[in-house]
Design a protein around this motif. Sequence first.
Motif, PDB file in Angstrom:
ATOM      1  N   UNK A 144      46.962  57.947  48.014  1.00  0.00           N
ATOM      2  CA  UNK A 144      45.651  58.066  47.369  1.00  0.00           C
ATOM      3  C   UNK A 144      45.547  57.105  46.187  1.00  0.00           C
ATOM      4  N   UNK A 145      46.595  57.075  45.369  1.00  0.00           N
ATOM      5  CA  UNK A 145      46.614  56.182  44.209  1.00  0.00           C
ATOM      6  C   UNK A 145      46.464  54.725  44.647  1.00  0.00           C
ATOM      7  N   UNK A 146      47.198  54.334  45.676  1.00  0.00           N
ATOM      8  CA  UNK A 146      47.181  52.944  46.110  1.00  0.00           C
ATOM      9  C   UNK A 146      45.834  52.559  46.724  1.00  0.00           C
ATOM     10  N   UNK A 147      45.168  53.513  47.358  1.00  0.00           N
ATOM     11  CA  UNK A 147      43.854  53.217  47.925  1.00  0.00           C
ATOM     12  C   UNK A 147      42.866  52.887  46.805  1.00  0.00           C
ATOM     13  N   UNK A 148      42.884  53.662  45.741  1.00  0.00           N
ATOM     14  CA  UNK A 148      42.009  53.381  44.597  1.00  0.00           C
ATOM     15  C   UNK A 148      42.424  52.089  43.885  1.00  0.00           C
ATOM     16  N   UNK A 149      43.732  51.849  43.834  1.00  0.00           N
ATOM     17  CA  UNK A 149      44.232  50.615  43.216  1.00  0.00           C
ATOM     18  C   UNK A 149      43.751  49.394  44.004  1.00  0.00           C
ATOM     19  N   UNK A 150      43.814  49.481  45.324  1.00  0.00           N
ATOM     20  CA  UNK A 150      43.343  48.373  46.161  1.00  0.00           C
ATOM     21  C   UNK A 150      41.858  48.095  45.904  1.00  0.00           C
ATOM     22  N   UNK A 151      41.074  49.155  45.712  1.00  0.00           N
ATOM     23  CA  UNK A 151      39.657  48.981  45.407  1.00  0.00           C
ATOM     24  C   UNK A 151      39.488  48.222  44.093  1.00  0.00           C
ATOM     25  N   UNK A 152      40.249  48.620  43.066  1.00  0.00           N
ATOM     26  CA  UNK A 152      40.179  47.980  41.752  1.00  0.00           C
ATOM     27  C   UNK A 152      40.587  46.510  41.855  1.00  0.00           C
ATOM     28  N   UNK A 153      41.683  46.248  42.527  1.00  0.00           N
ATOM     29  CA  UNK A 153      42.159  44.867  42.678  1.00  0.00           C
ATOM     30  C   UNK A 153      41.122  44.031  43.417  1.00  0.00           C
ATOM     31  N   UNK A 154      40.509  44.613  44.441  1.00  0.00           N
ATOM     32  CA  UNK A 154      39.477  43.888  45.176  1.00  0.00           C
ATOM     33  C   UNK A 154      38.291  43.523  44.296  1.00  0.00           C
ATOM     34  N   UNK A 155      37.904  44.438  43.407  1.00  0.00           N
ATOM     35  CA  UNK A 155      36.810  44.147  42.468  1.00  0.00           C
ATOM     36  C   UNK A 155      37.162  42.957  41.583  1.00  0.00           C
ATOM     37  N   UNK A 156      38.392  42.978  41.025  1.00  0.00           N
ATOM     38  CA  UNK A 156      38.822  41.905  40.132  1.00  0.00           C
ATOM     39  C   UNK A 156      38.865  40.571  40.874  1.00  0.00           C
ATOM     40  N   UNK A 157      39.433  40.574  42.064  1.00  0.00           N
ATOM     41  CA  UNK A 157      39.547  39.332  42.835  1.00  0.00           C
ATOM     42  C   UNK A 157      38.165  38.749  43.138  1.00  0.00           C
ATOM     43  N   UNK A 158      37.239  39.613  43.518  1.00  0.00           N
ATOM     44  CA  UNK A 158      35.895  39.139  43.859  1.00  0.00           C
ATOM     45  C   UNK A 158      35.145  38.620  42.635  1.00  0.00           C
ATOM     46  N   UNK A 159      35.149  39.409  41.574  1.00  0.00           N
ATOM     47  CA  UNK A 159      34.335  39.061  40.418  1.00  0.00           C
ATOM     48  C   UNK A 159      34.935  37.906  39.609  1.00  0.00           C
ATOM     49  N   UNK A 160      36.267  37.809  39.578  1.00  0.00           N
ATOM     50  CA  UNK A 160      36.900  36.738  38.805  1.00  0.00           C
ATOM     51  C   UNK A 160      37.248  35.540  39.675  1.00  0.00           C
ATOM     52  N   UNK A 161      36.826  35.590  40.938  1.00  0.00           N
ATOM     53  CA  UNK A 161      37.010  34.474  41.877  1.00  0.00           C
ATOM     54  C   UNK A 161      38.470  34.056  41.963  1.00  0.00           C
ATOM     55  N   UNK A 162      39.314  35.048  42.234  1.00  0.00           N
ATOM     56  CA  UNK A 162      40.742  34.809  42.403  1.00  0.00           C
ATOM     57  C   UNK A 162      41.148  35.171  43.823  1.00  0.00           C
ATOM     58  N   UNK A 163      42.271  34.624  44.251  1.00  0.00           N
ATOM     59  CA  UNK A 163      42.843  35.068  45.509  1.00  0.00           C
ATOM     60  C   UNK A 163      43.532  36.418  45.278  1.00  0.00           C
TER      61      UNK A 163
END
Length: 306
Positions: free
Chosen positions: A192-211
Amino acid sequence: MSFAADHLLDRLRLKRRLRLWQGIGIVAIVAALFALAARFELMGAQEHIARIWIEGIIQDDAERDMVLRDLAEDDSVRAVVVRINSPGGTVVGGEALYRQLRMLSERKPVVAVMGEVAASAGYMTAIAADYVVAREGTITGSIGVLMQSANFTKLMDKIGVEPVVIKSSPLKAVPNPMEAVTPEAKKATQAVIMDMYDMFVGMVAERREMTLEQTLKIADGRVYTGRQAKENGLVDATGSEEIAYEWLETEKEIPPGLDVFDVEYGEEDFWMTAKSTLLSGIFDKTLISEGLRLDGLVSIWQPNLQ
């Protein structure tokens, strides 16, 4: 007769005083109504920049969402500045605020300006903006999710207390302070923790234009200063709120010199609480106190005070 005349004169004087105070009261009420009407007309018709403050522990807030929707619909609002001073909050609170700010940014420019702390869900809020400004000493980052519990089983053995837990399945209500965490329970909770973490990381990658690889290198839960965040791409600039207005003028063609109106929402005691939440939120976030206030998964930065 003299007494009656004096009494009549006193009544007449009293009536005059009453009329005078009634007139003053009516004038005061009318003036207040005119001032209130002028204020609403000013804020409703004159083009301006709206500034909203996100402070303290971030939680899901329907009233806040409604305010942001109203800003999106208000044609007199040319841009929105989001002032953030928060160590984080619940995952749902950060996600809701992020989604609402993203919808707002589709209608008008949004700039995030960080204060002393904009970490975890506070940083999640910031990256929803089109431009992110931090102070050089802002504490930010802390990209991660946590769930806290405790294990009181050894203590209960010492004092002679045996918990009785009856549940429908082994993974119901875990982790539970009254039970030792089994490998199965730990694995399920970690998923459960990792699923929410993946969501957070995806937000950062998208918004900050990172891989994804670039994001994971800096999304290990650590905090950064504003200077470090600028170097690793988590923010766009360091400086004061003036940097936000300069960016709006040069990049979004927002006219210089527009008035900035603070957007207020919530009850008065909320604001009194919000002003003191930064320090109390950091130094009072112990396992038990935070567990009582935040139910479920949290994305929040807290220094280790042990």
